[in-house]
Each structure stands twice: as C-alpha cells, then as structure tokens.
Design a protein around this motif. Structure first.
Motif, PDB file in Angstrom:
ATOM      1  N   CYS A  91      42.692  39.371  30.259  1.00 47.58           N
ATOM      2  CA  CYS A  91      43.930  39.271  30.659  1.00 47.58           C
ATOM      3  C   CYS A  91      44.055  38.564  32.173  1.00 47.58           C
ATOM      4  O   CYS A  91      44.879  37.589  32.326  1.00 47.58           O
ATOM      5  CB  CYS A  91      44.364  40.698  31.032  1.00 47.58           C
ATOM      6  SG  CYS A  91      44.841  41.562  29.330  1.00 47.58           S
ATOM      7  N   HIS A  92      42.994  38.943  32.829  1.00 44.91           N
ATOM      8  CA  HIS A  92      43.035  38.243  34.162  1.00 44.91           C
ATOM      9  C   HIS A  92      42.348  36.822  34.316  1.00 44.91           C
ATOM     10  O   HIS A  92      42.732  36.173  35.195  1.00 44.91           O
ATOM     11  CB  HIS A  92      42.531  39.122  35.500  1.00 44.91           C
ATOM     12  CG  HIS A  92      43.009  40.498  35.478  1.00 44.91           C
ATOM     13  ND1 HIS A  92      44.005  40.638  36.266  1.00 44.91           N
ATOM     14  CD2 HIS A  92      42.744  41.942  34.845  1.00 44.91           C
ATOM     15  CE1 HIS A  92      44.444  41.896  36.330  1.00 44.91           C
ATOM     16  NE2 HIS A  92      43.723  42.506  35.464  1.00 44.91           N
ATOM     17  N   GLY A  93      41.810  36.447  33.418  1.00 46.64           N
ATOM     18  CA  GLY A  93      41.119  35.138  33.376  1.00 46.64           C
ATOM     19  C   GLY A  93      39.983  35.236  34.138  1.00 46.64           C
ATOM     20  O   GLY A  93      39.360  36.059  34.851  1.00 46.64           O
ATOM     21  N   PRO A  94      39.034  34.085  34.010  1.00 39.14           N
ATOM     22  CA  PRO A  94      37.682  34.100  34.656  1.00 39.14           C
ATOM     23  C   PRO A  94      37.694  33.755  35.857  1.00 39.14           C
ATOM     24  O   PRO A  94      36.750  34.271  36.353  1.00 39.14           O
ATOM     25  CB  PRO A  94      36.949  32.653  33.921  1.00 39.14           C
ATOM     26  CG  PRO A  94      38.236  31.979  33.518  1.00 39.14           C
ATOM     27  CD  PRO A  94      39.341  32.833  33.082  1.00 39.14           C
ATOM     28  N   ASN A  95      38.746  33.421  36.381  1.00 44.70           N
ATOM     29  CA  ASN A  95      38.708  33.255  37.996  1.00 44.70           C
ATOM     30  C   ASN A  95      39.771  34.288  38.688  1.00 44.70           C
ATOM     31  O   ASN A  95      40.444  33.954  39.617  1.00 44.70           O
ATOM     32  CB  ASN A  95      39.114  31.832  38.528  1.00 44.70           C
ATOM     33  CG  ASN A  95      38.041  31.143  38.025  1.00 44.70           C
ATOM     34  OD1 ASN A  95      36.707  31.173  38.380  1.00 44.70           O
ATOM     35  ND2 ASN A  95      38.236  29.822  37.394  1.00 44.70           N
ATOM     36  N   GLY A  96      40.350  35.185  37.826  1.00 46.94           N
ATOM     37  CA  GLY A  96      41.259  36.167  38.241  1.00 46.94           C
ATOM     38  C   GLY A  96      42.649  35.496  38.610  1.00 46.94           C
ATOM     39  O   GLY A  96      43.545  35.948  39.339  1.00 46.94           O
ATOM     40  N   LEU A  97      43.109  34.436  37.695  1.00 45.11           N
ATOM     41  CA  LEU A  97      44.245  33.965  37.878  1.00 45.11           C
ATOM     42  C   LEU A  97      45.654  34.227  37.029  1.00 45.11           C
ATOM     43  O   LEU A  97      46.405  33.667  37.218  1.00 45.11           O
ATOM     44  CB  LEU A  97      44.242  32.360  38.082  1.00 45.11           C
ATOM     45  CG  LEU A  97      43.129  31.709  38.805  1.00 45.11           C
ATOM     46  CD1 LEU A  97      43.132  30.049  38.629  1.00 45.11           C
ATOM     47  CD2 LEU A  97      43.383  31.860  40.382  1.00 45.11           C
ATOM     48  N   GLY A  98      45.221  35.323  36.370  1.00 41.09           N
ATOM     49  CA  GLY A  98      46.051  35.782  35.402  1.00 41.09           C
ATOM     50  C   GLY A  98      46.273  34.884  34.204  1.00 41.09           C
ATOM     51  O   GLY A  98      47.485  34.953  33.530  1.00 41.09           O
ATOM     52  N   ASP A  99      45.519  34.044  33.961  1.00 41.06           N
ATOM     53  CA  ASP A  99      45.492  33.100  32.539  1.00 41.06           C
ATOM     54  C   ASP A  99      44.408  33.449  31.501  1.00 41.06           C
ATOM     55  O   ASP A  99      43.784  32.485  30.968  1.00 41.06           O
ATOM     56  CB  ASP A  99      45.133  31.716  33.222  1.00 41.06           C
ATOM     57  CG  ASP A  99      44.088  31.451  34.077  1.00 41.06           C
ATOM     58  OD1 ASP A  99      43.340  32.506  34.259  1.00 41.06           O
ATOM     59  OD2 ASP A  99      43.665  30.406  34.144  1.00 41.06           O
ATOM     60  N   GLY A 100      44.093  34.651  31.464  1.00 40.22           N
ATOM     61  CA  GLY A 100      43.300  34.966  30.320  1.00 40.22           C
ATOM     62  C   GLY A 100      43.792  34.885  28.850  1.00 40.22           C
ATOM     63  O   GLY A 100      44.897  34.346  28.831  1.00 40.22           O
ATOM     64  N   ALA A 101      43.083  34.871  27.911  1.00 40.41           N
ATOM     65  CA  ALA A 101      43.465  34.490  26.526  1.00 40.41           C
ATOM     66  C   ALA A 101      44.413  35.271  25.985  1.00 40.41           C
ATOM     67  O   ALA A 101      45.163  34.803  25.103  1.00 40.41           O
ATOM     68  CB  ALA A 101      42.125  34.581  25.471  1.00 40.41           C
ATOM     69  N   VAL A 102      44.801  36.346  26.508  1.00 36.96           N
ATOM     70  CA  VAL A 102      45.972  37.094  25.930  1.00 36.96           C
ATOM     71  C   VAL A 102      46.993  37.125  26.993  1.00 36.96           C
ATOM     72  O   VAL A 102      48.096  37.879  26.607  1.00 36.96           O
ATOM     73  CB  VAL A 102      45.437  38.532  25.437  1.00 36.96           C
ATOM     74  CG1 VAL A 102      44.444  38.557  24.363  1.00 36.96           C
ATOM     75  CG2 VAL A 102      45.125  39.387  26.682  1.00 36.96           C
ATOM     76  N   ALA A 103      47.024  36.755  28.020  1.00 35.72           N
ATOM     77  CA  ALA A 103      47.895  36.984  29.173  1.00 35.72           C
ATOM     78  C   ALA A 103      49.228  36.297  28.690  1.00 35.72           C
ATOM     79  O   ALA A 103      50.299  36.782  28.925  1.00 35.72           O
ATOM     80  CB  ALA A 103      47.395  35.933  30.334  1.00 35.72           C
ATOM     81  N   GLY A 104      49.174  34.954  28.000  1.00 35.69           N
ATOM     82  CA  GLY A 104      50.465  34.317  27.464  1.00 35.69           C
ATOM     83  C   GLY A 104      51.000  35.304  26.542  1.00 35.69           C
ATOM     84  O   GLY A 104      52.338  35.076  26.223  1.00 35.69           O
ATOM     85  N   LYS A 105      50.660  36.281  25.822  1.00 38.00           N
ATOM     86  CA  LYS A 105      51.090  37.097  24.920  1.00 38.00           C
ATOM     87  C   LYS A 105      51.658  38.259  25.478  1.00 38.00           C
ATOM     88  O   LYS A 105      52.582  39.057  24.830  1.00 38.00           O
ATOM     89  CB  LYS A 105      50.233  37.376  23.914  1.00 38.00           C
ATOM     90  CG  LYS A 105      49.689  36.165  22.982  1.00 38.00           C
ATOM     91  CD  LYS A 105      48.520  36.710  21.967  1.00 38.00           C
ATOM     92  CE  LYS A 105      47.992  35.386  21.195  1.00 38.00           C
ATOM     93  NZ  LYS A 105      46.995  36.121  20.514  1.00 38.00           N
ATOM     94  N   LEU A 106      51.646  38.613  26.801  1.00 38.43           N
ATOM     95  CA  LEU A 106      52.132  40.022  27.610  1.00 38.43           C
ATOM     96  C   LEU A 106      53.575  39.378  28.049  1.00 38.43           C
ATOM     97  O   LEU A 106      53.913  38.053  27.995  1.00 38.43           O
ATOM     98  CB  LEU A 106      51.276  40.119  28.700  1.00 38.43           C
ATOM     99  CG  LEU A 106      49.776  40.440  28.218  1.00 38.43           C
ATOM    100  CD1 LEU A 106      49.011  40.622  29.611  1.00 38.43           C
ATOM    101  CD2 LEU A 106      49.534  41.796  27.332  1.00 38.43           C
ATOM    102  N   PRO A 107      54.479  40.409  28.002  1.00 39.76           N
ATOM    103  CA  PRO A 107      55.672  40.176  28.759  1.00 39.76           C
ATOM    104  C   PRO A 107      55.762  39.354  30.054  1.00 39.76           C
ATOM    105  O   PRO A 107      56.771  38.637  30.240  1.00 39.76           O
ATOM    106  CB  PRO A 107      56.574  41.403  28.892  1.00 39.76           C
ATOM    107  CG  PRO A 107      55.629  42.304  27.714  1.00 39.76           C
ATOM    108  CD  PRO A 107      54.046  41.876  27.896  1.00 39.76           C
ATOM    109  N   GLY A 108      54.817  39.583  30.545  1.00 39.11           N
ATOM    110  CA  GLY A 108      54.379  38.788  31.982  1.00 39.11           C
ATOM    111  C   GLY A 108      52.946  38.938  32.391  1.00 39.11           C
ATOM    112  O   GLY A 108      52.360  39.726  32.376  1.00 39.11           O
TER     113      GLY A 108
END
Length: 219
Positions: free
Chosen positions: A124-141
């Motif tokens: 969810c949070h991405g490798p650098n904590g930028l909120g760009d993880g693999a499933v982040a785009g599938k979340l409401p935000g």
C-alpha cells in the motif's frame, strides 16, 4: 482302545468353574437385550466417558449453567503485551505524547524494520513510503506519503496506535506483528519521513542516493 473317564472328584472340582462361566455369559448377554444400541458392559467406563464436564455442556455447578467460563478479570495471555493507551481520542493523544520507541535508530534495527515493512506495508505505502504501492491505486484513496502532508510529522506513538488499532482504510496489524516488530517498522518509517531530503547520513538511505544522482547530472 482306551477310554478316559473323568473321575467324580475331578468333575466336582470343575463344576464351580463351569457354573461361573455360564452365569457370566448369561449376565453379559442380558446387558444389551433392552437396548440394541448399547455397547454392553464397559470395563473402566471413565476411559470412555470423562468425569469432567465437556466444553459447551450444561453445568449445574454454576448459576448460568454454563461449563465455559470467562477468564478472570485482568488475565493477560502468554506472550501478549496490552496497549496502555485505548483506541479513543484521548488514548491517541496520550500515546502521541508519551509512547516512545524502545529501540535505537541503529542501522541494524532499521534494516530489520525495513524487512518487515516490505512484507506487511509496501503493497500500500510503496517502497519509499510515497503511497504508490501495488494495490494503492485500487483503493478509494492512496495512502499519503510519509515524507509530506499529514504523515510528515506523525509521532512514533501515533504510528504505534495505527499499527495496533488501524486507522482510516488501514486495518489493524496487531495480530500479524509482535510489539518489537511494530517498533522496528516505526524506526524504518521515520527514515522514510525524510525521503528525498538533502541531509546527512543519519537520514534516509534513499535520500543520499537521490542527491548523488542529481550531483552527477549537474557535473
């Protein structure tokens, strides 16, 4: 041709044994006549039927007739560390002010925290904590980045509460991470809060790499 004839004395001695055998046969065979499903006489029935009450059975020893009992007030399971701050606004405020990470921000602790982060948080949070993880785009935000916005200055006590209870779209990870693992992840998240900053080596390990790349391009 010889014929062995049982003497009267031997016959008299055998009669009690024969009689006892007949009585036992009659006794055991009569045990199942009234109930065809009966298993007959049980030797040591305690081996078949426990004298203790079974789970979820009726128990006349207690007023509520329940065998299952609640733990004594204040009971703590083995290996469980209770959170001293509840999941309330006041609890979060107190945790933010008083709850501190017991581990030093050493390279070893940060490395261990990173290893756990890449298992439980990176999707969810991405490798650098930028909120760009693999499933982040599938979340409401997508999650906000650690290095800016609402999470830039979040305290380690608030991070612990979020891991313990969950917050927003993030669910609780209390059942997945031990107390020590949570604190080690928090040490790594504190590194990611400074991602991209031009600072000394005590900051994020990714920031100096970025800075070095920029310096190389400018040269």
């Amino acid at each position: 041709m010889k014929v062995n004839i049982i003497s009267g004395r031997k016959l008299l001695l055998a009669l009690p044994i024969i009689g006892a055998g007949i009585c036992c046969s009659v006794f055991f065979s009569s045990c199942t006549r009234n109930n065809p499903d009966s298993s007959g006489v049980e030797y040591m029935p305690d081996m078949y039927r426990s004298p203790s009450y079974e789970d979820n059975s009726v128990n006349p020893l207690f007023p509520d007739s329940m065998t299952d009992r609640l733990p004594v007030a204040g009971t703590i399971p083995v290996g469980f560390t209770p959170d001293p701050y509840p999941n309330t606004p006041d609890g979060w405020k107190d945790a933010s002010e008083n709850l501190k990470d017991p581990f030093p921000a050493s390279p070893e602790i940060i490395a261990e925290g990173k290893a756990k982060f890449e298992i439980f948080c990176i999707h969810c949070h991405g490798p650098n904590g930028l909120g760009d993880g693999a499933v982040a785009g599938k979340l409401p935000g997508p999650p906000p980045p650690y290095s800016g916005g609402a999470l830039k200055n979040i305290t380690e006590g608030e991070m612990y509460q979020a891991i313990e209870y969950g917050k927003g779209l993030m669910g609780s990870h209390a059942s997945q991470l031990t107390v020590d693992e949570r604190w080690k992840i928090i040490r790594y998240v504190q590194v990611l809060q400074h991602y991209g900053e031009k600072s000394d080596s005590t900051k994020t390990a990714t920031a100096p790499v970025t800075v070095a790349a920029q310096d190389k391009k400018s040269s």
